[in-house]
Structures are given as structure tokens and as C-alpha cells.
Design a protein around this motif. Structure first.
Motif, short mmCIF file in Angstrom:
data_model
loop_
_atom_site.label_atom_id
_atom_site.label_comp_id
_atom_site.label_asym_id
_atom_site.label_seq_id
_atom_site.Cartn_x
_atom_site.Cartn_y
_atom_site.Cartn_z
N ASP A 124 24.17 46.17 26.65
CA ASP A 124 25.11 46.94 25.85
C ASP A 124 25.95 47.76 26.81
O ASP A 124 25.55 48.02 27.94
CB ASP A 124 24.37 47.88 24.89
CG ASP A 124 25.24 48.27 23.71
OD1 ASP A 124 26.30 48.90 23.93
OD2 ASP A 124 24.88 47.92 22.58
N ILE A 125 27.12 48.16 26.37
CA ILE A 125 27.98 49.01 27.19
C ILE A 125 27.62 50.49 27.02
O ILE A 125 27.97 51.33 27.80
CB ILE A 125 29.47 48.75 26.87
CG1 ILE A 125 30.35 49.27 27.99
CG2 ILE A 125 29.84 49.32 25.52
CD1 ILE A 125 31.76 48.78 27.95
N SER A 126 26.85 50.80 25.98
CA SER A 126 26.49 52.18 25.64
C SER A 126 25.07 52.52 26.08
O SER A 126 24.11 51.88 25.64
CB SER A 126 26.61 52.38 24.13
OG SER A 126 25.98 53.58 23.74
N LEU A 127 24.93 53.53 26.90
CA LEU A 127 23.61 53.99 27.34
C LEU A 127 22.79 54.46 26.15
O LEU A 127 21.60 54.15 26.04
CB LEU A 127 23.75 55.12 28.35
CG LEU A 127 22.46 55.81 28.80
CD1 LEU A 127 21.52 54.82 29.47
CD2 LEU A 127 22.75 56.98 29.70
N GLU A 128 23.41 55.18 25.23
CA GLU A 128 22.68 55.70 24.08
C GLU A 128 22.13 54.58 23.19
O GLU A 128 21.01 54.66 22.71
CB GLU A 128 23.57 56.65 23.27
CG GLU A 128 23.94 57.91 24.01
CD GLU A 128 22.72 58.67 24.52
OE1 GLU A 128 21.75 58.85 23.76
OE2 GLU A 128 22.75 59.10 25.69
N LEU A 129 22.91 53.54 22.96
CA LEU A 129 22.45 52.44 22.12
C LEU A 129 21.34 51.63 22.81
O LEU A 129 20.38 51.23 22.17
CB LEU A 129 23.61 51.53 21.74
CG LEU A 129 24.58 52.10 20.73
CD1 LEU A 129 25.74 51.13 20.48
CD2 LEU A 129 23.88 52.44 19.43
N GLU A 135 33.12 41.93 29.99
CA GLU A 135 34.19 41.25 30.71
C GLU A 135 33.91 41.17 32.21
O GLU A 135 34.65 40.50 32.94
CB GLU A 135 35.52 41.93 30.44
CG GLU A 135 35.92 41.79 28.97
CD GLU A 135 37.37 42.08 28.73
OE1 GLU A 135 38.21 41.56 29.47
OE2 GLU A 135 37.64 42.81 27.78
N ASN A 136 32.88 41.83 32.68
CA ASN A 136 32.52 41.80 34.09
C ASN A 136 31.01 41.59 34.21
O ASN A 136 30.27 42.50 34.60
CB ASN A 136 32.93 43.10 34.78
CG ASN A 136 34.43 43.30 34.76
OD1 ASN A 136 35.17 42.48 35.27
ND2 ASN A 136 34.88 44.36 34.12
N LEU A 137 30.58 40.41 33.86
CA LEU A 137 29.14 40.13 33.83
C LEU A 137 28.56 40.02 35.24
O LEU A 137 29.14 39.36 36.10
CB LEU A 137 28.87 38.84 33.06
CG LEU A 137 29.32 38.86 31.60
CD1 LEU A 137 29.12 37.49 30.97
CD2 LEU A 137 28.57 39.91 30.82
N PRO A 138 27.42 40.66 35.49
CA PRO A 138 26.83 40.68 36.83
C PRO A 138 25.84 39.54 37.09
O PRO A 138 24.96 39.66 37.92
CB PRO A 138 26.09 42.03 36.84
CG PRO A 138 25.63 42.19 35.43
CD PRO A 138 26.74 41.60 34.59
N PHE A 139 25.97 38.43 36.37
CA PHE A 139 25.02 37.32 36.49
C PHE A 139 25.67 36.14 37.20
O PHE A 139 26.84 35.85 36.99
CB PHE A 139 24.54 36.88 35.11
CG PHE A 139 23.99 37.99 34.28
CD1 PHE A 139 22.79 38.59 34.62
CD2 PHE A 139 24.67 38.44 33.16
CE1 PHE A 139 22.29 39.63 33.86
CE2 PHE A 139 24.16 39.48 32.39
CZ PHE A 139 22.96 40.08 32.74
N ALA A 140 24.90 35.46 38.00
CA ALA A 140 25.39 34.26 38.69
C ALA A 140 25.53 33.11 37.70
O ALA A 140 24.92 33.13 36.62
CB ALA A 140 24.40 33.85 39.79
N ILE A 198 22.91 47.84 31.15
CA ILE A 198 24.18 48.40 30.68
C ILE A 198 25.27 47.63 31.42
O ILE A 198 25.26 47.54 32.65
CB ILE A 198 24.29 49.90 30.99
CG1 ILE A 198 23.20 50.64 30.25
CG2 ILE A 198 25.67 50.42 30.61
CD1 ILE A 198 23.09 52.09 30.63
N LEU A 199 26.20 47.03 30.66
CA LEU A 199 27.26 46.27 31.31
C LEU A 199 28.49 46.16 30.43
O LEU A 199 28.45 46.43 29.24
CB LEU A 199 26.78 44.87 31.69
CG LEU A 199 26.23 43.94 30.60
CD1 LEU A 199 27.31 43.36 29.73
CD2 LEU A 199 25.46 42.83 31.26
N ASP A 200 29.57 45.79 31.07
CA ASP A 200 30.83 45.48 30.38
C ASP A 200 30.89 43.97 30.26
O ASP A 200 30.80 43.25 31.26
CB ASP A 200 31.98 46.01 31.23
CG ASP A 200 33.34 45.66 30.67
OD1 ASP A 200 33.41 45.00 29.61
OD2 ASP A 200 34.34 46.04 31.30
#
Length: 69
Positions: free
Chosen positions: A20-25, A40-45, A36-38
């Protein structure tokens, strides 16, 4: 959190990563693996996952084909 919990409880599910983009959620769900991620900029290979499920997120992506690739 509901969908990831249901998927985690299914036979054959090896690992479910909840994002999710929201820490609280993301703090509210019970998933073991949370990131926590956006979207549109996924940190996965490439080829990291066998299946990706999005619930109410992909409709907000500006570059949907690029995200799915």
C-alpha cells in the motif's frame, strides 16, 4: 488486508506480499509481509511473482502497460 489474509489461508499459497502507499492502512492489516510502495515505481525484479492481484489500485496508474510489464 482482507484479500491478502484470504489468499494466505488458501492451500498452495507460498507467500503473499501486501502493499500500500499508506503507512496507516498497511499497519492495520495482519499480513506477515508488508511493503509501502508507489504502484508506478515497483521495487521488484522482473519475473518475481507468479501472480499479482490488484484491488482498486491499477485504475489510478498513469502508465498501466509499463506497470504491468
Amino acid at each position: 488486508g482482507y484479500a491478502s489474509t484470504q489468499l494466505s489461508n488458501r492451500s498452495g499459497s507460498l507467500r503473499v506480499i501486501d502493499t500500500d502507499i499508506s503507512l496507516e492502512l498497511i499497519k492495520q492489516n495482519n499480513s506477515k509481509d508488508k511493503i509501502i510502495l508507489d504502484e508506478e515505481n515497483l521495487p521488484f525484479a522482473n519475473n518475481t511473482f507468479d501472480l499479482a492481484i490488484s484491488i482498486l489500485n491499477l485504475h489510478q496508474i498513469n502508465d498501466l502497460p509499463g506497470c504491468l510489464i
